[in-house]
Design a protein around this motif. Structure first.
Motif, PDB file in Angstrom:
ATOM      1  N   ARG A  53       0.215   4.700  10.477  1.00 55.01           N
ATOM      2  CA  ARG A  53       1.579   5.143  10.156  1.00 55.01           C
ATOM      3  C   ARG A  53       2.506   5.164  11.371  1.00 55.01           C
ATOM      4  N   ARG A 162       8.095  -0.760   6.263  1.00 51.72           N
ATOM      5  CA  ARG A 162       7.202  -0.419   5.152  1.00 51.72           C
ATOM      6  C   ARG A 162       7.481  -1.251   3.905  1.00 51.72           C
ATOM      7  N   ALA A 179       7.153   9.495  10.496  1.00 51.29           N
ATOM      8  CA  ALA A 179       5.778   9.857  10.130  1.00 51.29           C
ATOM      9  C   ALA A 179       5.133  10.698  11.218  1.00 51.29           C
ATOM     10  N   GLU A 206       8.474   9.658   4.177  1.00 52.39           N
ATOM     11  CA  GLU A 206       7.228   9.551   4.949  1.00 52.39           C
ATOM     12  C   GLU A 206       6.336  10.764   4.713  1.00 52.39           C
ATOM     13  N   PRO A 216       0.791   3.237   4.330  1.00 54.97           N
ATOM     14  CA  PRO A 216       2.165   2.807   4.639  1.00 54.97           C
ATOM     15  C   PRO A 216       2.390   1.302   4.535  1.00 54.97           C
TER      16      PRO A 216
END
Length: 377
Positions: A53, A162, A179, A206, A216
């Motif tokens: 992430r 993402r 994140a 997130e 992710p």
């Protein structure tokens, strides 16, 4: 195949990325500024791209050597078994950086390195001309204090892409940093999270993805997916496994506010694309209207920075509102990034419980953490 992999990161997030790699079950070899080296295999490339992430990229380390002269660079680059990775039609490119090294011309380093790869592939495939019509292979030559590290980028577009943020507002926070802010906080499912300056919704989205355990990288593609060295079967298996890991039964309560109606509209669309619109309440609201809906909540936010005339006064009003809110609601905690280094003394009147220097793009920011008192049971 045993591989040495490198996960790159923003400065300040190395420890977070290291924990993520370890949670995937891989052994860390070395942790340095902005990169973590670890051992894996072809499947590790897939899992790392899908699940990391807070990392920026996943690279395969192809070689490392001293290079004081261009001939040394050429011979060492030619000695790497590129044919094991790059097919005859491979569209390979070379990027170079040089810091405190005798070989300081990046253009020359790039030219020499590319020539070495071509010569190696010529000998292997018996070809004089390469059409480069196949999959893309980006080779990175990093020279630091005369030592060259050679890597192959498996990711393509950075991991912060993402795939859900189709709509963004001015100066959005990177998904990887958002994140990390969540993972560095005390927030867990069952606890109310509020972002009073949510913009296009990156922080709450997130947070929801973390709580629901959504990989992710699940809804995007990577450069290495087109490589022959990683069977398509592995990508399918790991994506299927990632889908099975999603947890939809969590008690996730997230509130996200912004004064800009366009931002709220964008945030709602982004949340829907990310598959987390069911656990985030978005609302157009001036943050001065912020109220404590319950005890023990947590604020995670990236307020606007305000560089133009008049904006700084508005930003200071936001900071003062947060300060007063914490005074009135001592069980709440605040986690906030800002480039303003006067926050502790001039706004809150006390040092943060913890602070961490980070970067939002090219902007140096500080992640201030003010912990609330634990509410009585």
């Amino acid at each position: 195949m045993k591989l040495e992999l490198i996960a790159t990161s923003t400065f300040g997030l190395e420890a977070v990325v290291k924990r993520e790699i370890e949670s995937l079950g891989y052994k860390i070899i070395k942790s340095e500024d902005a990169k973590i080296t670890y051992i894996g295999d072809e499947r590790a490339i897939v899992k790392s791209n899908l699940w990391l992430r807070c990392a920026d990229r996943v690279l395969v380390k192809m070689g490392e050597f001293e290079a004081l002269e261009f001939e040394e660079l050429f011979q060492n680059m030619k000695g790497i078994p590129w044919e094991e990775w790059i097919p005859a039609d491979g569209n390979f490119k070379v990027n170079c950086t040089s810091v405190k090294s005798k070989l300081f011309s990046m253009r020359s380093c790039q030219s020499v390195s590319e020539k070495a790869i071509i010569e190696r592939l010529k000998e292997t495939y018996g070809m004089e001309r390469f059409e480069k019509t196949g999959a893309e292979y980006v080779v990175k030559v990093t020279l630091l204090k005369d030592r060259a590290t050679i890597t192959l980028d498996t990711t393509g577009e950075g991991l912060h892409k993402r795939g859900y943020r189709q709509n963004a507002v001015t100066a959005p926070i990177k998904e990887t940093l958002a994140a990390a802010m969540v993972q560095l906080s005390f927030w867990r499912e069952g606890r109310l999270l509020v972002d009073p300056c949510c913009g296009s919704g990156t922080i709450p989205i997130e947070a929801a993805m973390i709580a629901k355990n959504i990989a992710p990288g699940l809804n995007r593609h990577f450069a290495a997916e087109k490589w022959d060295i990683i069977p398509e079967k592995i990508w399918k298996e790991e994506r299927k496994a990632a889908f099975q890991e999603i947890q939809d039964d969590k008690d996730i309560r997230i509130q996200a506010y912004d004064i800009n109606p366009a931002a709220i509209e964008a945030a709602e669309e982004n949340a829907a694309d990310a598959g987390v619109d069911d656990c985030i309440v978005f609302k157009r609201m001036n943050m001065t209207e912020l109220e404590a809906l319950e005890q023990g909540g947590i604020i995670i936010t990236n307020p606007p920075y305000g560089e133009r005339i008049g904006e700084k006064d508005e930003i200071r009003k936001i900071y003062n509102k947060l300060k007063n809110f914490l005074k009135q609601n001592p069980s709440w905690s605040l986690f906030m990034i800002t480039p303003d280094k006067t926050i502790e003394k001039q706004v809150f009147g006390k040092p943060a419980d913890r602070r961490r220097k980070l970067y939002n793009g090219n902007i140096e920011v500080c992640y201030y953490q003010y912990y609330g008192v634990k509410p009585a049971k």
